[in-house]
Design an enzyme around this catalytic site. Structure first.
Site, mmCIF file in Angstrom:
data_model
loop_
_atom_site.group_PDB
_atom_site.id
_atom_site.type_symbol
_atom_site.label_atom_id
_atom_site.label_comp_id
_atom_site.label_asym_id
_atom_site.label_seq_id
_atom_site.Cartn_x
_atom_site.Cartn_y
_atom_site.Cartn_z
ATOM 1 N N CYS A 161 -32.318 -38.894 51.020
ATOM 2 C CA CYS A 161 -32.683 -39.311 52.380
ATOM 3 C C CYS A 161 -34.196 -39.293 52.600
ATOM 4 C CB CYS A 161 -31.986 -38.426 53.412
ATOM 5 S SG CYS A 161 -30.191 -38.609 53.404
ATOM 6 N N HIS A 162 -34.843 -38.174 52.267
ATOM 7 C CA HIS A 162 -36.279 -38.062 52.545
ATOM 8 C C HIS A 162 -37.069 -37.490 51.365
ATOM 9 C CE1 HIS A 162 -34.232 -38.014 56.501
ATOM 10 N NE2 HIS A 162 -35.154 -38.910 56.759
ATOM 11 N N GLY A 163 -36.431 -37.390 50.202
ATOM 12 C CA GLY A 163 -37.152 -37.036 48.986
ATOM 13 C C GLY A 163 -37.392 -35.567 48.714
#
Length: 197
Positions: A161-163
């Site tokens: 999703c956001h690393g």
């Protein structure tokens, strides 16, 4: 009545005289009525509270989901599985000696959420890492537990999703996640079964 005056046959006021028996009986009856009323109110209050409190107890299906038993006998070193605990994913990973040594080499002071691998596992079972499969950033499910999934540059888990990137001890190493993957309460009921919850 003690303060009242009664008029006698001569028309003069004379204070009322009591023999003492009527007054005491009146007080005793009054006390009994008060005690009975308070007792009745207490019993009535309990009759209302008991069902109210008992209906707040968890139902049988909720109690059944409050713990999960997992057979770990088929998890080879280096493998991980996904299970479900309280309707959320949980990762059970059998760490290899190389993964354990990589996790132990990392200086704890360099970590955003400083924890050693020993603090995240049970004594004598350092190779078994059990964590919730929920990223601590916004609740996505990280990759790395399934066969062929991306594990990220530190060999642990990667949140698509956001690393956020976690290492082999499921500690946050890179990305926006503020904390390590959560370790749920668990215990080994045998060498091959772990009970979560």
């Amino acid at each position: 009545m003690a303060d009242e005056a009664i008029v006698n046959a001569s028309g003069t006021d004379t204070p009322a005289v009591h023999d003492g028996s009527g007054g005491e009986d009146g007080v005793r009856r009054r006390d009994f009525i008060n005690i009975a009323a308070v007792s009745f109110a207490g019993v009535g209050g309990l009759a209302v509270l008991v069902p109210l409190v008992s209906q707040m107890a968890p139902s049988a299906d909720v109690l059944a989901e409050s713990s999960t038993e997992i057979d770990i006998s088929q998890i080879a070193p280096g493998q991980a599985i996904k299970a479900v605990f309280r309707k959320q994913p949980v990762f059970v990973r059998n760490l290899t000696p190389t993964e354990i040594s990589e996790a132990d080499k990392v200086p704890v002071s360099s970590l955003r959420d400083p924890q050693t691998l020993e603090e995240r596992t049970k004594p004598g079972k350092t190779n078994w890492l059990i964590t919730m499969g929920v990223c601590t950033h916004l609740g996505c499910v990280p990759l790395g537990a399934g066969e062929g999934e991306v594990k990220g540059e530190f060999g642990g888990y990667f949140c698509p999703c956001h690393g956020s990137v976690y290492d082999t001890a499921a500690r946050i190493r890179k990305g926006p996640a503020p904390k390590n993957l959560e370790v749920p309460p668990y215990e080994f009921t045998s060498d091959t079964v772990v009970k979560i919850g």
